[in-house]
Structure formats: C-alpha cells, structure tokens
Design a protein around this motif. Structure first.
Motif, mmCIF file in Angstrom:
data_model
loop_
_atom_site.group_PDB
_atom_site.id
_atom_site.type_symbol
_atom_site.label_atom_id
_atom_site.label_comp_id
_atom_site.label_asym_id
_atom_site.label_seq_id
_atom_site.Cartn_x
_atom_site.Cartn_y
_atom_site.Cartn_z
ATOM 1 N N LYS A 68 0.896 -1.353 0.190
ATOM 2 C CA LYS A 68 -0.281 -0.371 -0.109
ATOM 3 C C LYS A 68 1.249 1.199 0.399
ATOM 4 O O LYS A 68 0.644 2.192 -0.831
ATOM 5 C CB LYS A 68 -1.118 0.141 1.217
ATOM 6 C CG LYS A 68 -1.986 1.020 1.333
ATOM 7 C CD LYS A 68 -3.090 1.242 2.245
ATOM 8 C CE LYS A 68 -2.136 0.776 3.752
ATOM 9 N NZ LYS A 68 -3.102 0.947 4.777
ATOM 10 N N ASN A 69 1.903 1.485 0.853
ATOM 11 C CA ASN A 69 3.019 2.298 0.977
ATOM 12 C C ASN A 69 3.287 2.671 -0.639
ATOM 13 O O ASN A 69 4.121 3.741 -0.959
ATOM 14 C CB ASN A 69 3.906 2.292 1.587
ATOM 15 C CG ASN A 69 2.941 2.688 3.643
ATOM 16 O OD1 ASN A 69 2.546 3.524 3.741
ATOM 17 N ND2 ASN A 69 3.782 2.018 4.078
ATOM 18 N N LYS A 72 1.311 4.340 -2.916
ATOM 19 C CA LYS A 72 1.321 6.120 -3.242
ATOM 20 C C LYS A 72 2.255 6.444 -3.049
ATOM 21 O O LYS A 72 2.216 7.736 -2.774
ATOM 22 C CB LYS A 72 0.586 5.418 -1.304
ATOM 23 C CG LYS A 72 -0.763 5.415 -1.009
ATOM 24 C CD LYS A 72 -0.804 5.422 0.460
ATOM 25 C CE LYS A 72 -2.074 5.063 0.938
ATOM 26 N NZ LYS A 72 -1.848 5.244 2.274
ATOM 27 N N ASN A 74 5.434 6.458 -0.948
ATOM 28 C CA ASN A 74 5.547 7.365 0.359
ATOM 29 C C ASN A 74 6.987 6.107 0.091
ATOM 30 O O ASN A 74 8.255 7.320 1.023
ATOM 31 C CB ASN A 74 5.088 5.954 0.895
ATOM 32 C CG ASN A 74 3.919 7.616 0.952
ATOM 33 O OD1 ASN A 74 3.487 8.108 0.526
ATOM 34 N ND2 ASN A 74 3.022 6.347 1.813
#
Length: 145
Positions: A68-69, A72, A74
């Motif tokens: 997920k990171n 994104k 990140n």
C-alpha cells in the motif's frame, strides 16, 4: 494411539509374570504416562499451529502495508516497517571501507619505516664486513677480497 503403545510396552512386572497390586499399579502408571505424553504432544502441535497462523497473519499484514505504501509512492522501495535497509547497509559498508583504508595506510607507513631501518642496518653491516671488523669470528659477513 496411546493404547496401542501401552499394549506394545508392557510393564516389567507383567513381563516377568508378576501379579498383584504392584503389577497393577505399574500398569496404571504406564497408562497415565502414555496419556500424559499424548496430551502434551497434542498441545504442543496445537501451539505450533497457532503460532504459525499468527506469524503468517502478521507477515501478510506487513506485506499488505508495504504494498500500500509502495503504491502511494511514499517509499522508493518496499521496506519492512519503514526502515531503509539498503541505506543502512551502504552506510555500514562505507564506514568499514574508511576504517580499513586508514588501517592499511598506517600499516604501509610502518612497513616503509621498518624497511628504511633494515636498509641502514644492512649498509652498516656491509661496511663493517668490508673493512674487516668481525664481531662473530665464525660468521662471514662478506666473501674475502
């Protein structure tokens, strides 16, 4: 399964054709031991299975969070628990190279110093040998002229 093992492993007193309270007590204790061991093995297997499930669940959650990171944007790469392993490893490697280089330089300087000392000692010994000064009569420092 425990009863099959009990039948295979007969009590010592029954094997030696003993009868009475001691033989019965021995058989009872063997059965008790077998059932206790079977229960312990079953509990151990259950605990291991539960532990594996917890570990797999935590691994799946960590991977999902990292993905997920990563999606994104990140992080440059998916890192466990947000720790940049590559950066830490590079820092340790650079520090090791620096320390190794400094140690090699100091060793090189020491070897050069010792080399110069040995050269001066050799030159002095050759001069003394050529001039005929002999400190050890049995040793020849240079062939005679």
């Amino acid at each position: 399964a425990a009863q099959e093992v009990v039948e295979e492993e007969k009590a010592f007193l029954r094997k030696s054709l003993g009868n009475g309270l001691l033989a019965e007590e021995e058989e009872r204790l063997i059965k008790l031991r077998m059932t206790s061991e079977a229960n312990a093995k079953r509990l151990d297997a259950q605990f291991k299975q539960e532990l594996e499930q917890v570990i797999n669940r935590a691994r799946a959650e960590g991977e999902a969070e990292a993905k997920k990171n990563f999606e994104k944007g990140n992080a440059l790469c998916a890192t466990p628990f947000g720790v940049d392993i590559v950066g830490i490893t590079e820092g340790i490697a650079l520090l090791g190279a620096l320390v190794g280089g400094l140690a090699a330089k100091s060793r090189r300087d020491e070897v050069q110093k010792l080399n110069e000392q040995l050269r001066t000692i050799n030159v002095t010994l050759r001069k003394q040998a050529r001039s005929g000064i002999v400190y050890a009569p049995d040793m020849n420092y240079a062939p005679p002229l």
